[in-house]
Write an enzyme that holds these catalytic residues in place. Sequence first.
Site, short mmCIF file in Angstrom:
data_model
loop_
_atom_site.label_atom_id
_atom_site.label_comp_id
_atom_site.label_asym_id
_atom_site.label_seq_id
_atom_site.Cartn_x
_atom_site.Cartn_y
_atom_site.Cartn_z
CG ASP A 1 16.47 18.55 10.13
OD1 ASP A 1 15.30 18.84 10.43
OD2 ASP A 1 16.81 18.03 9.05
CD GLU B 1 16.38 25.47 16.77
OE1 GLU B 1 16.15 26.33 17.63
OE2 GLU B 1 15.73 25.37 15.70
CG ASP C 1 20.05 16.07 14.93
OD1 ASP C 1 19.04 15.35 14.99
OD2 ASP C 1 20.69 16.27 13.88
CD GLU D 1 -9.25 2.20 3.88
OE1 GLU D 1 -8.22 1.51 4.00
OE2 GLU D 1 -10.13 2.28 4.74
CE LYS E 1 -3.74 -5.12 -1.52
NZ LYS E 1 -2.31 -5.37 -1.42
CG ASP F 1 3.28 -2.96 -3.02
OD1 ASP F 1 3.13 -3.93 -2.27
OD2 ASP F 1 3.81 -3.03 -4.14
NE ARG G 1 -0.95 -11.38 5.87
CZ ARG G 1 -1.45 -11.03 4.70
NH1 ARG G 1 -1.69 -9.77 4.44
NH2 ARG G 1 -1.66 -11.93 3.79
CD GLU H 1 1.01 -2.54 3.75
OE1 GLU H 1 0.17 -2.96 4.58
OE2 GLU H 1 1.46 -3.24 2.82
CE1 TYR I 1 -11.42 -2.16 9.93
CE2 TYR I 1 -10.38 -3.87 11.26
CZ TYR I 1 -11.52 -3.30 10.70
OH TYR I 1 -12.75 -3.86 10.93
CE LYS J 1 -2.93 -7.43 -4.89
NZ LYS J 1 -1.61 -8.05 -4.73
CB CYS K 1 36.04 -0.27 -20.86
SG CYS K 1 35.18 1.27 -20.53
CB CYS L 1 38.57 3.89 -21.59
SG CYS L 1 38.63 2.57 -20.39
CB CYS M 1 36.02 -0.09 -16.91
SG CYS M 1 37.36 0.99 -17.44
CB CYS N 1 37.33 5.10 -17.72
SG CYS N 1 35.93 4.36 -18.55
P1 AMP Z 1 -2.72 -9.07 -0.10
O1 AMP Z 1 -1.36 -9.16 0.58
O2 AMP Z 1 -2.64 -8.84 -1.56
O3 AMP Z 1 -3.64 -10.17 0.34
O4 AMP Z 1 -3.38 -7.73 0.45
C1 AMP Z 1 -3.63 -7.57 1.82
C2 AMP Z 1 -2.64 -6.60 2.37
O5 AMP Z 1 -2.82 -5.31 1.82
C3 AMP Z 1 -2.81 -6.36 3.83
O6 AMP Z 1 -2.20 -7.35 4.60
C4 AMP Z 1 -2.14 -5.05 4.02
O7 AMP Z 1 -0.77 -5.26 4.30
C5 AMP Z 1 -2.19 -4.39 2.67
N1 AMP Z 1 -2.88 -3.09 2.64
C6 AMP Z 1 -2.38 -1.97 2.07
N2 AMP Z 1 -3.20 -0.93 2.19
C7 AMP Z 1 -4.29 -1.38 2.86
C8 AMP Z 1 -5.50 -0.76 3.31
N3 AMP Z 1 -5.77 0.53 3.05
N4 AMP Z 1 -6.36 -1.53 4.00
C9 AMP Z 1 -6.10 -2.83 4.25
N5 AMP Z 1 -4.98 -3.47 3.86
C10 AMP Z 1 -4.08 -2.76 3.16
ZN ZN Z 2 36.67 2.34 -19.19
#
Ligand code: AMP
Ligand code: ZN
Length: 667
Positions: A31, A33, A35, A110, A112, A114, A133, A170, A223, A309, A403, A406, A421, A427
């Site tokens: 790291d 090097e 930087d 795949e 999903k 979050d 989006r 994502e 995608y 889901k 508290c 204490c 506190c 404490c």
């Molecule tokens: P939803 O928001 O529940 O309608 O789910 C759609 C969202 O899932 C998409 O807009 C993506 O942001 C997300 N997502 C996460 N992983 C994937 C994936 N492998 N392929 C497509 N969408 C994904």
């Molecule tokens: Zn305390």
Amino acid sequence: MTDIERIDQLREELHVHNYNYYVLNAPVISDLEFDKLMRELQDLEALHPEYYDPNSPSVRVGSDLNKNFTQVEHKYPMLSLGNTYSQAEVTEFYERVSKSLNEEFELCCEMKYDGTSISLTYEDGKLVRAVTRGDGVRGDDVTDNVKTIRSIPLVLHGEGYPKNFEIRGEILMPWNVFEELNRERELREEPLFANPRNAASGTLKSQNSAVVANRKLDAYLYYLLGDNLPHDGHYENLQEAAKWGFKISHISRKARTLQEVFDFINYWDVERKNLPVATDGIVLKVNSLRQQRNLGYTAKSPRWAIAYKFQAERALTKLEKVTYQVGRTGAVTPVANLDPVQLSGTVVRRASLHNADIIASLDLHIGDMVYVEKGGEIIPKITGVEVSARPAGSEKVTFITHCPECGSELVRYEDEAAYYCTNETACPPQIKGKIEHFISRRAMNIEGLGPETVDLFYQEGLIHNIADLYTLQTADICRLERMGEKSAENIIQGIERSKEVPYERVLFALGIRFVGETVAKKVAKAFRSIEALASANLDDLIHVDEIGEKIAGSIIQYFANEKNRILVERLRQSGLKLEADEEDLSGYSDKLKGMSIVISGVFARHSRDEYKALIEKHGGKNVGSISKKTSFILAGDNMGPSKLEKAQQLNIPIKDENEFLAMIEEE
Ligand code: AMP
Ligand code: ZN
């Protein structure tokens, strides 16, 4: 080699190092090097603004230029996915597809992820635009922020990529980054992010890309869209994209049968808990792009994909009582003690209640049947009360006034949700918490010591504060039960090694309220020794970038306390680093020493924050507002009229950027 040649060389090398580190997870240089190379590049680029490149690796550090996002229309709308929680509906999806296509097909399974979705556009192998989006039709242009995400390539490798294409994915905040961020926010008493998704999308919309750079977001691309993609298979295209430098998920699998799909779902429903990022389901996509086109879209989502889901995990159980935990900062957190209940594979006994307001809004009573959820959050939380099941005459939960550790009376500061506190130095959980914070990995990183050992040492009276660590002897430790000579020696060695920890981390380790890691860095840069910091007044402190009255006040209060001053003195005598290393100053000068400089207006040759950095680099101080003490104003175009007037009133000289650059130019 000319500067320009060196810039090209550095840019190329740094792109490769970025890729090795962030996409392949296999760095080939340290790291430090890295930087160093980055700093060299930034310095050379500052000397040659005419050689600016929007895709230089240096843009990854971000800028604090404020700007609102412009809205951009998506070339292909960003639709959502059909959602289901039931495996029966997955079967229906499969059968529907099978019937419509009336030929063999493959599904790509795949994760999903979050986080928050992003659309990236590349032209001639360069990232030109990143758009959120938004409402699906148009989103925010967040290109500058996205450029700070190291796993997103700015310039593609290899060949064979289409001249123009879009890739979607994502943006995620990994669990460890999320937890660290929340710890930091807790320390600064800022509101916590509920889950990594909120943290990622909040960060992506930050107006300050330097903040984004700090937050260490990650991204998986899932995608590809465009006219000249290499293959008909979605999966195959992504494998190709990996060769161009994109981070794709290696979990994805192609399936031909429903059984294979369910095997994938069932395996990952459990195994996902070991992934470094949050996931909330599985996405199934028909693999062939030709077949995808055949199936088409409904108004809201593609007919060729579905999201399965994972169950949002919830259970109903009885609230036995509410206990209160006192943290390192003295903040008191209410904890619900529950009748043990099975939830997503673990037994839950406790849930966070956050603060007094949440308790009040739930109208909690002892003995209530409550809903506990474990979603994307780390700690389960109570999301509701089954009021119909409330026993008659049950007692309402009211927040404690003193508290539990204490006995001091609790206080609630203005604008804050938590009670505190304030008995900081006596404490027990606050003392232990301070020591635990001090030894933690991001602070002094003392190996061999953990919270349990700290607790034991404290119980046994071996340590009462952080300075006591440095007078510990192997023999003291060996005397304790459960402590062998070997582990005692390890601890002492770990403590010894911590004396090499740089000043800025020592500052963070002290656990001064509101002084988190980032603030500690800023403070260490502005006050090169702890004496300088201890003797700073409010005015000196708030002139430091990003330090407001709240932080400044807390620093002053810390050093005003004699116990803390004694502590710091003992740390000094033990040999800790309480000033910045000399070598940090390389490339710096004191041409602007003692000067207070106000920046105003818009510049052509450097960004505002580059000028800020240049001022600091040459020993000057960048201040926000004009006063008698201002040495000069570094003015660009469109300097604010009120500033101009004030400058004239006070007779403060005004310099343009060329004059300024001449001032600091090396002879
Ligand atoms: P939803 O928001 O529940 O309608 O789910 C759609 C969202 O899932 C998409 O807009 C993506 O942001 C997300 N997502 C996460 N992983 C994937 C994936 N492998 N392929 C497509 N969408 C994904
Ligand atoms: Zn305390």
